[in-house]
Design an enzyme around this catalytic site. Sequence first.
Site, short mmCIF file in Angstrom:
data_model
loop_
_atom_site.label_atom_id
_atom_site.label_comp_id
_atom_site.label_asym_id
_atom_site.label_seq_id
_atom_site.Cartn_x
_atom_site.Cartn_y
_atom_site.Cartn_z
N GLU A 66 0.86 -1.19 0.00
CA GLU A 66 0.00 0.00 0.00
C GLU A 66 0.89 1.24 0.00
OE1 GLU A 66 -3.26 -2.73 2.32
OE2 GLU A 66 -2.54 -0.94 3.34
N GLU A 119 -7.99 4.90 4.78
CA GLU A 119 -7.83 4.09 3.57
C GLU A 119 -7.90 4.96 2.32
OE1 GLU A 119 -7.32 0.79 3.38
OE2 GLU A 119 -7.81 0.09 5.41
ZN LIG Z 1 -3.80 -2.12 4.63
#
Ligand SMILES: [Zn+2]
Length: 385
Positions: free
Chosen positions: A179, A345
Amino acid sequence: MIINSQFDSGNIHVISADDPKNIRLSINKDAHSDFYQWFHFKLHSTPFVEHNVQICDLAKSAYPDGWENYQAVASYDREEWFRVDTDFDGDTLQICFTPEYDAVYFAYFAPYSYERHQNLIAAAQTAFECRHEFLGLSVDGRELNLLVVGDENETPLNADEPTQKKNKIWITARQHPGETMAEWLVEGLLNRLLDEDDGVARKLLEKNVFYIVPNMNPDGSVRGHLRTNALGRNLNREWAAPCVKNSPEVFYTLSKMTDVGVDLFLDIHGDEALPYNFVAGTEGNPSYSERIAKLEERFKCALSATTPEFQDVFGYPKDAPSQANMTLACNAVGEKFDCLAYTLEMPFKDNIELPDPSYGWSPARSMQLGEDLLVAIRAVTDYLR
Ligand SMILES: [Zn+2]
């Protein structure tokens, strides 16, 4: 034709690469685990010839939903990562691309290299009011780096003034190493926080100290993992009882948190499937209270008002009371320190409400969100305790 991934964060397995129209690849699993999703490789071939790159066997990948409506990124210069035509049939990702140069790189998202990480740390430590602290070694022996921004001394300059306890604001990124948008966000946030001409940063540093771990999982990052450390541990499931042998990255970070305290915690991630920026809170924690709920509301309102990239309609289902998974960083830290704690996120795909067909969600937009995050942090700092 050469396909190679023997470099920082490289990951690909070549099944066959004889015909540009039928290149078949697969993604190696993270070491000692069944997770696989992150890819990053270099294709050296013939310019101006159409190439058909198929990445196979994705129905069993970590997030099959992540491939629906997903466009891979490519780069010639390893600086600008643009989106390329990508289709998914439920198991195979098909990238159709005609290179303009001899070599082109492909990746799941714009990589954030270990060299760039080291540059980030080295440059930050030279800034006013920033210290570089070493927390401990990862499983492979890489440094777990902490940046402390702000004056930790709580004694007032003027002896007549009362001592005011400063808020300890913790930000961690890349527990899940694939990520990479998380470290791009931290770079943007740091740039603003260390800018001596920025009023928001100056005001924040009067009453707060920031503890920032830009890369919680350097081993997974270099190895080209999506989700785990060198031992196959998902670090964001290790916070209930981190172990110096299996998850030293979490062990050392939580030890330092225990030493200095936590008044606000943001853990930065990317989501494979959802095309939105959103936060996930601690409503399922046993100690969740009206105080935390009000802080959450204040934070979300401020971030929504600051940037249309953030929204609070789409996200993860909320946990039922006392049903939170206490192995997650956000829940464990929120509970232990009775503080506002959020998982933030960002999308691998794009923010569907502000689509950009050329770049999708990108390093530039992640960095901008990092800058904007400081405005939302400022909106809550007077109310944290
Ligand atoms: Zn994650």
